[in-house]
Design an enzyme around this catalytic site. Structure first.
Site, PDB file in Angstrom:
ATOM      1  N   TYR A 168      41.984 -76.407 -81.290  1.00  9.64           N
ATOM      2  CA  TYR A 168      41.383 -76.533 -79.873  1.00  9.64           C
ATOM      3  C   TYR A 168      42.528 -76.831 -79.068  1.00  9.64           C
ATOM      4  CZ  TYR A 168      37.877 -78.475 -76.716  1.00  9.64           C
ATOM      5  OH  TYR A 168      37.250 -78.806 -75.524  1.00  9.64           O
ATOM      6  N   LYS A 172      43.557 -74.851 -75.548  1.00 11.10           N
ATOM      7  CA  LYS A 172      43.272 -75.416 -74.342  1.00 11.10           C
ATOM      8  C   LYS A 172      44.602 -75.510 -73.603  1.00 11.10           C
ATOM      9  CE  LYS A 172      38.769 -75.741 -74.024  1.00 11.10           C
ATOM     10  NZ  LYS A 172      38.119 -74.853 -73.435  1.00 11.10           N
TER      11      LYS A 172
HETATM   12  P1  NAD Z   1      28.360 -76.504 -75.481  1.00 11.47           P
HETATM   13  O1  NAD Z   1      28.471 -76.365 -76.937  1.00 11.47           O
HETATM   14  O2  NAD Z   1      27.465 -77.337 -74.966  1.00 11.47           O
HETATM   15  O3  NAD Z   1      28.583 -75.131 -74.821  1.00 11.47           O
HETATM   16  C1  NAD Z   1      29.427 -74.295 -75.204  1.00 11.47           C
HETATM   17  C2  NAD Z   1      28.526 -72.819 -75.172  1.00 11.47           C
HETATM   18  O4  NAD Z   1      29.579 -71.817 -75.599  1.00 11.47           O
HETATM   19  C3  NAD Z   1      27.622 -72.806 -76.376  1.00 11.47           C
HETATM   20  O5  NAD Z   1      26.248 -72.511 -75.714  1.00 11.47           O
HETATM   21  C4  NAD Z   1      27.966 -71.735 -77.578  1.00 11.47           C
HETATM   22  O6  NAD Z   1      27.056 -71.191 -77.995  1.00 11.47           O
HETATM   23  C5  NAD Z   1      28.901 -70.953 -76.486  1.00 11.47           C
HETATM   24  N1  NAD Z   1      29.505 -70.071 -77.320  1.00 11.47           N
HETATM   25  C6  NAD Z   1      30.414 -70.431 -78.284  1.00 11.47           C
HETATM   26  N2  NAD Z   1      31.185 -69.340 -78.798  1.00 11.47           N
HETATM   27  C7  NAD Z   1      30.918 -68.282 -77.972  1.00 11.47           C
HETATM   28  C8  NAD Z   1      31.362 -67.110 -77.955  1.00 11.47           C
HETATM   29  N3  NAD Z   1      32.075 -66.536 -78.872  1.00 11.47           N
HETATM   30  N4  NAD Z   1      30.707 -66.161 -76.871  1.00 11.47           N
HETATM   31  C9  NAD Z   1      29.856 -66.641 -75.909  1.00 11.47           C
HETATM   32  N5  NAD Z   1      29.367 -68.003 -75.902  1.00 11.47           N
HETATM   33  C10 NAD Z   1      29.898 -68.739 -76.799  1.00 11.47           C
HETATM   34  O7  NAD Z   1      29.532 -77.368 -74.981  1.00 11.47           O
HETATM   35  P2  NAD Z   1      30.239 -77.886 -73.501  1.00 11.47           P
HETATM   36  O8  NAD Z   1      30.521 -79.293 -73.841  1.00 11.47           O
HETATM   37  O9  NAD Z   1      29.364 -77.378 -72.634  1.00 11.47           O
HETATM   38  O10 NAD Z   1      31.537 -77.109 -73.294  1.00 11.47           O
HETATM   39  C11 NAD Z   1      31.768 -76.228 -72.436  1.00 11.47           C
HETATM   40  C12 NAD Z   1      33.342 -75.744 -72.214  1.00 11.47           C
HETATM   41  O11 NAD Z   1      33.966 -77.159 -71.701  1.00 11.47           O
HETATM   42  C13 NAD Z   1      34.233 -75.784 -73.572  1.00 11.47           C
HETATM   43  O12 NAD Z   1      35.080 -74.674 -73.423  1.00 11.47           O
HETATM   44  C14 NAD Z   1      34.619 -77.030 -74.123  1.00 11.47           C
HETATM   45  O13 NAD Z   1      35.882 -76.687 -74.880  1.00 11.47           O
HETATM   46  C15 NAD Z   1      35.021 -77.652 -72.679  1.00 11.47           C
HETATM   47  N6  NAD Z   1      35.224 -78.802 -72.634  1.00 11.47           N
HETATM   48  C16 NAD Z   1      34.013 -79.820 -72.773  1.00 11.47           C
HETATM   49  C17 NAD Z   1      34.382 -81.137 -72.775  1.00 11.47           C
HETATM   50  C18 NAD Z   1      33.148 -82.086 -72.478  1.00 11.47           C
HETATM   51  O14 NAD Z   1      33.375 -83.211 -72.274  1.00 11.47           O
HETATM   52  N7  NAD Z   1      31.923 -81.466 -73.021  1.00 11.47           N
HETATM   53  C19 NAD Z   1      35.692 -81.684 -72.500  1.00 11.47           C
HETATM   54  C20 NAD Z   1      36.644 -80.906 -72.443  1.00 11.47           C
HETATM   55  C21 NAD Z   1      36.500 -79.315 -72.454  1.00 11.47           C
END
Ligand code: NAD
Length: 307
Positions: A168, A172
């Site tokens: 990850y 990132k």
């Molecule tokens: P989440 O799991 O709620 O949403 C991510 C979505 O991506 C899911 O619905 C999943 O089905 C979809 N997904 C996964 N693989 C896929 C693929 N191959 N093709 C299409 N869709 C796919 O997670 P989130 O927390 O909403 O995260 C969203 C983004 O933000 C991610 O990139 C995550 O790494 C990043 N992020 C989140 C946080 C946080 O605090 N939540 C922090 C840093 C970064």
């Protein structure tokens, strides 16, 4: 006089991973402001397996029920064909792509010593290569059209590191490289590319004790992404953090450095302190260092609590 609402009328936005969490909040906000949205989501479990096409459709149903326009797409960002199909869905329906938000993500934990080749690949494919798989087809269209807004998704865990998340973290931090280059290559064509570093309580926080966290819903991050995706956004090649209501620019900082026309190993060792000296005009707004992941969260939380 009230500030005029910043809208997306006439714009088509593609948002990957928009079936849940942050992506869903972005989709609902942009659609409410007039954008036509491709809600892409494979609908998988947090590891990225077990696809479920109803997840993207659920968000489309919410948008349509609220009077907006959206279509569902369940292709995976993890392959070049999937990336092309996601962008093609926008073209087939509305003939254009103005905004691309690459947000899809999965998580597979493992230390450097333990991580399997399969779990390394599964995360690189979605976060790192997945970004390129959607950026490449969208970028060409945007440059040809003379307009585009791209938002990539990085992470505090990627920029500062987080144990047992090497796949990850590698992915990132790579968003800065892609974002910088897309910003440079897009500059002459009206295409801007920025990176969001979000923090929000989504299913990615499952297993953590979040009982003492300040409010951290995805809707707190969505306006920042909305601004980066808007036609009036003045910045490109930037990285903006948004966590618990704190919004900040993140950037790579350097010390002033030390010049010598020739160096020996011993001279480098002797100059170590000066190489690290940030000097009186400290270029770092916040020098978090090795434990920056934790410090960043602590700083954001402290501000959220009014400290
Ligand atoms: P989440 O799991 O709620 O949403 C991510 C979505 O991506 C899911 O619905 C999943 O089905 C979809 N997904 C996964 N693989 C896929 C693929 N191959 N093709 C299409 N869709 C796919 O997670 P989130 O927390 O909403 O995260 C969203 C983004 O933000 C991610 O990139 C995550 O790494 C990043 N992020 C989140 C946080 C946080 O605090 N939540 C922090 C840093 C970064």
């Amino acid at each position: 006089m009230p500030t005029p609402e910043m809208r997306f009328d006439g714009r088509v936005a593609v948002i990957t991973g928009a079936g849940r969490g942050l992506g869903r909040a972005y989709a609902l906000l942009l659609a409410a402001r007039g954008a036509r949205v491709v809600v892409n989501d494979l609908g998988g479990a947090i590891r990225g397996d077990r696809p479920d096409t109803s997840v993207a459709q659920g968000v489309v149903d919410e948008i349509v029920a609220a009077g907006g326009q959206a279509i569902a797409n369940a292709d995976s960002v993890a392959t070049p064909e999937g990336g092309r199909a996601i962008i093609q869905a926008a073209l087939d329906t509305w003939g254009r792509v103005d905004v691309l938000i690459h947000n899809a993500g999965n998580v597979r934990y493992g230390s450097i010593r333990e991580l399997s080749a399969q779990d390394l690949r599964a995360v690189l494919d979605v976060h790192l290569l997945g970004a390129f798989h959607v950026v490449q087809p969208a970028f060409g269209l945007m440059c040809d059209a003379g307009y585009g807004r791209i938002v990539l998704t990085s992470s505090v865990g990627g920029l500062y590191g987080n144990e047992r998340c090497v796949n990850y973290g590698m992915s990132k931090s790579a968003m800065l490289g892609l974002g910088n280059i897309a910003a440079l290559e897009g500059e002459a064509f009206g295409v801007k590319c920025n990176t969001i570093v979000p923090g929000a309580l989504t299913r990615m926080a499952e297993g953590l004790d979040t009982s003492q966290y300040p409010p951290m819903e995805p809707e707190l991050v969505a306006p920042v992404v909305g601004w980066l995706a808007h036609e009036s956004c003045p910045v490109t090649g930037e990285t903006i953090a948004s966590m618990a209501g704190r919004v900040a620019r993140m950037f790579v900082a350097e010390t002033r450095g030390v010049y010598r026309p020739r160096w020996t190993i011993e001279e480098v060792a002797a100059a170590n302190e000066a190489i690290h000296d940030k000097g009186p005009e400290n270029p770092c707004l916040l020098d978090f260092g090795l434990h920056g992941h934790i410090d960043h969260i602590g700083y954001s939380f402290a501000m959220a609590r009014g400290a």
